[in-house]
Design a protein around this motif. Sequence first.
Motif, PDB file in Angstrom:
ATOM      1  N   GLU A 200       0.853  -1.178   0.000  1.00  0.00           N
ATOM      2  CA  GLU A 200       0.000   0.000   0.000  1.00  0.00           C
ATOM      3  C   GLU A 200       0.896   1.237   0.000  1.00  0.00           C
ATOM      4  O   GLU A 200       1.831   1.330   0.799  1.00  0.00           O
ATOM      5  N   LYS A 227      -2.567   6.931  -1.479  1.00  0.00           N
ATOM      6  CA  LYS A 227      -3.296   7.481  -0.347  1.00  0.00           C
ATOM      7  C   LYS A 227      -2.524   8.669   0.208  1.00  0.00           C
ATOM      8  O   LYS A 227      -1.393   8.526   0.655  1.00  0.00           O
ATOM      9  N   GLU A 237      -3.953   4.759   9.379  1.00  0.00           N
ATOM     10  CA  GLU A 237      -4.064   3.855   8.241  1.00  0.00           C
ATOM     11  C   GLU A 237      -3.186   2.626   8.441  1.00  0.00           C
ATOM     12  O   GLU A 237      -3.590   1.494   8.159  1.00  0.00           O
ATOM     13  N   SER A 241      -5.323  -0.736   8.467  1.00  0.00           N
ATOM     14  CA  SER A 241      -5.265  -1.369   7.156  1.00  0.00           C
ATOM     15  C   SER A 241      -5.035  -2.871   7.276  1.00  0.00           C
ATOM     16  O   SER A 241      -4.299  -3.340   8.144  1.00  0.00           O
ATOM     17  N   LYS A 242      -5.675  -3.626   6.396  1.00  0.00           N
ATOM     18  CA  LYS A 242      -5.473  -5.078   6.358  1.00  0.00           C
ATOM     19  C   LYS A 242      -4.167  -5.443   5.667  1.00  0.00           C
ATOM     20  O   LYS A 242      -3.737  -6.600   5.715  1.00  0.00           O
ATOM     21  N   ASN A 243      -3.566  -4.472   5.014  1.00  0.00           N
ATOM     22  CA  ASN A 243      -2.273  -4.727   4.368  1.00  0.00           C
ATOM     23  C   ASN A 243      -1.184  -4.865   5.428  1.00  0.00           C
ATOM     24  O   ASN A 243      -1.268  -4.266   6.499  1.00  0.00           O
ATOM     25  N   PHE A 246       3.832  -1.668   3.415  1.00  0.00           N
ATOM     26  CA  PHE A 246       3.542  -0.293   3.028  1.00  0.00           C
ATOM     27  C   PHE A 246       4.766   0.362   2.403  1.00  0.00           C
ATOM     28  O   PHE A 246       5.891   0.190   2.895  1.00  0.00           O
TER      29      PHE A 246
END
Length: 319
Positions: A200, A227, A237, A241-243, A246
Amino acid sequence: MQLMSVLNLDLTKEIQRLKKEKNAIVLAHNYQISPVQDVADFVGDSLKLSRLAGETDASYIIFCGVHFMAETASIISPDKKVLIPDLEAGCSLASSINPNELLKWKNENPDAVVVSYVNTSAEVKALSDYCCTSSNAVKVVQSIPESNTILFLPDMFLGAYVAEVTKRKNIKIWPGECHVHAGITDKDINRMLNKYVNAEFMVHPECSCTSSTLYHISNGDINGESKILSTEGMMNEARVSKNNQFLVATEVGILSRMRQENPSKEFIPVKEDAICKYMKKITIEKVYNSLVNDVYEVKVPEDIARKAIIPIERMLAIS
C-alpha cells in the motif's frame, strides 16, 4: 555499544527529571531520530506541535524540530520560553525566500494575496496574508475570491499541485524547494511500486518533502492508487489497514514510529536516503544540554510576532 546504551539511559532519566523540575515539555517532529522521539512528550507534524505549544501549561518548550517551527511556537505562545537544542537546525525550503525578495514580489503585484507555506521564517509570515500546510493549502486558496491574484510561496511543487487541483490560472508560484523532496521523484516511486506490487502506497501531505510527489500524482505521473494522508492519518491507516506491507514516500524519520506501533507490519521507504540533514542535527545529548543550560532560546520580536500571528491564525481556523 553497551556504553552508549547506558549513557542514553542515564540521559533519558535526567531529561525526565529535568522536565518535571523545570515544568518543561519536549515536542519532537516525526523526522527526529528515535532517541529524541522517545524522550518527547508529544511527537507529530509541525502544525500539531504548534497547536500543542499554544495549549500547554508548561513554562519551557523544548522544540525538537527546525528553526521555523520553534519560531511558530514562540509566536503562538509568547509567554513561554521556547528552546531549540541546535541553532543550526534550519530548513532549506524556508531559506529559499527572504523578506526583501517577498517585498519586491509584492510590490510587483500590489493587489495580490500572499499565501505562505508554514515552512517559512517569521519575517516572511509577517508579510503574508495566509499561511498554509500541504494538507490545507487547497482549502486556503479556495477560500480566497477567484478574482484575486495569489502569490504562493515558497514551494514550487506544492504551488503547482494547488494550481492543478483548484484550476486557478492566477496563481503565481515562487521557485523554491527543499533538499529532501527534490530527491523523491515519480521514477523512484514507480520503480518501488513495480517492485512491491502488493504494498500500500502512502504519501504524507503535511511535509514539504512530499509536495513534489503530490504534484506528480495530480499529473498522473505515478501509477496505481495513492493514499494522501496526514501524519496521524498515516499512523491510523497503518494500524487499521489489512495490508501488511507499506511503501512510504516521505522523510524516513517517521518509519521509526510506524514500526514501533506496528511491529508485525513492514514499512519500506520509497527512498532510503530521504533524510533531512537539519532534522538530524538534534541529538538526545543536545536535548539534555538545552534543559540544563536553557539553550537556545527562540524569541520572535514583538512587532514581527504581532503581524505573523494573523496569517497563522487564519491557517489554524481553516485547518
